[in-house]
Scaffold this motif. Structure first.
Motif, PDB file in Angstrom:
ATOM      1  N   LYS A 124      45.179 -41.275 -64.356  1.00  0.00           N
ATOM      2  CA  LYS A 124      45.662 -40.292 -65.331  1.00  0.00           C
ATOM      3  C   LYS A 124      45.858 -40.904 -66.715  1.00  0.00           C
ATOM      4  O   LYS A 124      46.093 -40.180 -67.680  1.00  0.00           O
ATOM      5  N   ARG A 125      45.770 -42.220 -66.828  1.00  0.00           N
ATOM      6  CA  ARG A 125      46.129 -42.876 -68.079  1.00  0.00           C
ATOM      7  C   ARG A 125      44.942 -42.962 -69.025  1.00  0.00           C
ATOM      8  O   ARG A 125      43.790 -43.117 -68.602  1.00  0.00           O
ATOM      9  N   PRO A 126      45.176 -42.855 -70.348  1.00  0.00           N
ATOM     10  CA  PRO A 126      44.081 -42.809 -71.316  1.00  0.00           C
ATOM     11  C   PRO A 126      43.415 -44.164 -71.500  1.00  0.00           C
ATOM     12  O   PRO A 126      44.082 -45.177 -71.709  1.00  0.00           O
ATOM     13  N   ALA A 128      40.439 -44.154 -73.558  1.00  0.00           N
ATOM     14  CA  ALA A 128      39.596 -43.993 -74.743  1.00  0.00           C
ATOM     15  C   ALA A 128      40.004 -44.950 -75.859  1.00  0.00           C
ATOM     16  O   ALA A 128      39.167 -45.388 -76.646  1.00  0.00           O
ATOM     17  N   ARG A 129      41.277 -45.308 -75.918  1.00  0.00           N
ATOM     18  CA  ARG A 129      41.735 -46.235 -76.951  1.00  0.00           C
ATOM     19  C   ARG A 129      41.071 -47.608 -76.800  1.00  0.00           C
ATOM     20  O   ARG A 129      40.995 -48.377 -77.753  1.00  0.00           O
ATOM     21  N   SER A 145      36.996 -37.179 -68.801  1.00  0.00           N
ATOM     22  CA  SER A 145      37.465 -36.840 -70.139  1.00  0.00           C
ATOM     23  C   SER A 145      38.592 -37.773 -70.552  1.00  0.00           C
ATOM     24  O   SER A 145      39.407 -38.197 -69.728  1.00  0.00           O
ATOM     25  N   GLY A 146      38.617 -38.122 -71.842  1.00  0.00           N
ATOM     26  CA  GLY A 146      39.639 -39.026 -72.351  1.00  0.00           C
ATOM     27  C   GLY A 146      39.389 -40.468 -71.980  1.00  0.00           C
ATOM     28  O   GLY A 146      40.260 -41.319 -72.150  1.00  0.00           O
ATOM     29  N   ARG A 148      39.096 -41.554 -69.018  1.00  0.00           N
ATOM     30  CA  ARG A 148      39.919 -41.877 -67.857  1.00  0.00           C
ATOM     31  C   ARG A 148      39.066 -42.394 -66.689  1.00  0.00           C
ATOM     32  O   ARG A 148      37.891 -42.059 -66.557  1.00  0.00           O
ATOM     33  N   VAL A 349      52.593 -42.175 -72.200  1.00  0.00           N
ATOM     34  CA  VAL A 349      51.282 -42.464 -71.598  1.00  0.00           C
ATOM     35  C   VAL A 349      51.331 -43.749 -70.787  1.00  0.00           C
ATOM     36  O   VAL A 349      50.364 -44.483 -70.685  1.00  0.00           O
TER      37      VAL A 349
END
Length: 444
Positions: A124-126, A128-129, A145-146, A148, A349
């Motif tokens: 569930k954690r992003p 994309a960073r 998406s994101g 993940r 997050v």
């Protein structure tokens, strides 16, 4: 996985001298950097929680030889920078965002394809960073998406060095970029507006890489690594984890008559925001036998029960204590007066939305609390009522924090699941009970 509820009841004073497990952040890095070194790396005091064992398994899959002897000493025979091989299986990073993000940086600049997954919390954690700057260096990603997990990284054969300004303070993102830069020709630079944990920089230098940190215009820090070094195996003595020591520290502070000594605790100044804050609140903490291990400052902590008073914690302190806000909130609930914690957006997050989880748990235990988008205000009144079962959302720090709260509350405090404590702090319950806590399965 079957939930394992636990209950904590009010206890008397705590006393004893103990060592908490090794630092998780440093343990991950010792295995990774040892795998990239030429020769053998010998690691003492490695954390043996599930997160770190997953990292060891991943580095083996990528070509390193990793063993542990009967005395708990780990040995890593590395493949050299640029020598990682393609794993034949999916790399399961379990519950660890640190391991997942750093590992993504490691493989992104190797011409290999790597599949990553994790547990229900990690997916569930992003990410994309991390994928955004690594794409700029030449890697390709296919993900949910994101960004993940699960995701696949197609590493680049021709990596490009970048200069990247972090949009959000994150040691994990900084480290991922620097590790990608190791196998990239030229100089890779990360610019951070606020200093974050520098374990990667210190350990890279310990292994022989060229790392440079300088203050630039506007007060930001530019951290650079020179690519394609030959780093050599070293001895690493992993200090006790200050984030794990935080739970025992707060427990000793809030139980009258307590006197606890915690040995070999890592005192990296970019990790000690909690201890600075507790001292501002009136905590009696003495730092003994200060020394250095593998470039990291270490000390023994003597902690004695104290009357705590609420304070305002400034937002610029957040990077140095981002994992410690749940247990600081427990200290705040047991203090006199109001504690305001600012700059907490990153907590939303983590393994869970820790800001919401802490606020909901405290409210359930009868503590007056208000949560904002990036702030938490706790109105302490000495002895919290307790008497609740707190949802943990598979978050080990939420579970441990509320078990500590139960040690000071009028009524017992239970957590709905403690299984994930083992990911970062194996033996937590046994160690706490050894000092005098009363943590056990809930009464029927």
């Amino acid at each position: 996985m079957t939930p394992r509820p636990l209950q904590s009841r009010q206890t008397g004073s705590l006393s004893g001298t103990v060592r908490v497990p090794g630092d998780k952040s440093i343990s991950h890095r010792a295995l990774m950097f040892g795998a990239l070194a030429i020769g053998e790396t010998v690691i003492h005091g490695l954390l043996t929680g599930e997160d770190v064992l997953n990292t060891a398994a991943a580095m083996r899959a990528l070509g390193a030889t990793i063993t542990r002897d009967d005395h708990g000493v780990w040995r890593v025979r590395g493949v050299g920078v640029g020598g990682l091989v393609e794993a034949s299986q999916v790399l399961d990073m379990g519950n660890s965002g640190t391991a997942a993000r750093l590992m993504m940086g490691l493989v992104a600049t190797h011409p290999i394809t790597t599949f990553f997954t994790g547990d229900a919390s990690l997916t569930k954690r992003p990410m994309a960073r991390v994928t955004t700057p690594l794409e700029q260096m030449g890697a390709s990603f296919v993900s949910r998406s994101g960004g993940r997990l699960p995701l696949v990284i197609i590493g680049t054969e021709n990596p490009v060095p970048i200069t990247y300004r972090l949009p959000v303070a994150s040691a994990q993102v900084k480290s991922a970029i620097l590790l990608a830069g190791l196998n990239t020709p030229g100089v890779t630079t990360v610019i951070e507006a606020e200093p974050t944990r520098d374990h990667s920089e210190l350990m890279l230098a310990h292994f022989g890489a060229t790392v440079k940190t300088e203050r630039i215009e506007g007060g930001a820090l530019a951290v650079s690594v020179t690519g394609e070094p030959e780093i050599t195996g070293k001895t690493v003595n992993v200090p006790a984890d200050p984030s794990s020591a935080a739970f025992l520290t707060v427990a000793a502070l809030i139980r009258p008559g307590s006197d606890v000594t915690l040995t070999d605790v890592g005192m990296n100044p970019r990790r000690t925001g909690l201890y600075d804050t507790l001292i501002e609140m009136g905590a009696d903490i003495t730092f003994l036998n200060r020394r250095e291990q593998a470039g990291e400052p270490v000390a023994d902590l003597r902690v004695r029960s104290s009357e705590l008073t609420g304070v305002t914690v400034p937002p610029e302190r957040a990077p140095s204590m981002i994992d410690e806000y749940p247990i600081l909130s427990v200290a705040a609930a047991c203090a006199n007066g109001t504690t305001r914690m600012l700059g907490l957006a990153e907590l939303r997050v983590k393994e869970s939305d820790r800001l919401a989880m802490v606020a909901d748990g405290l409210a359930a235990c009868g503590v007056a609390v208000e949560a904002g988008p990036d702030s938490l205000t706790v109105h302490g009144a000495g002895v919290p009522p307790g008497g609740a079962t707190v949802a943990t959302a598979m978050d080990h720090r939420i579970a441990m924090s509320f078990l500590v709260l139960g040690m000071a509350s009028s009524q017992p405090v239970a957590v709905d699941d403690s299984e994930f404590i083992e990911t970062s702090f194996p033996g937590f319950v046994e160690l706490m009970n050894e000092l005098g806590a009363r943590i056990s399965a809930p009464e029927a």
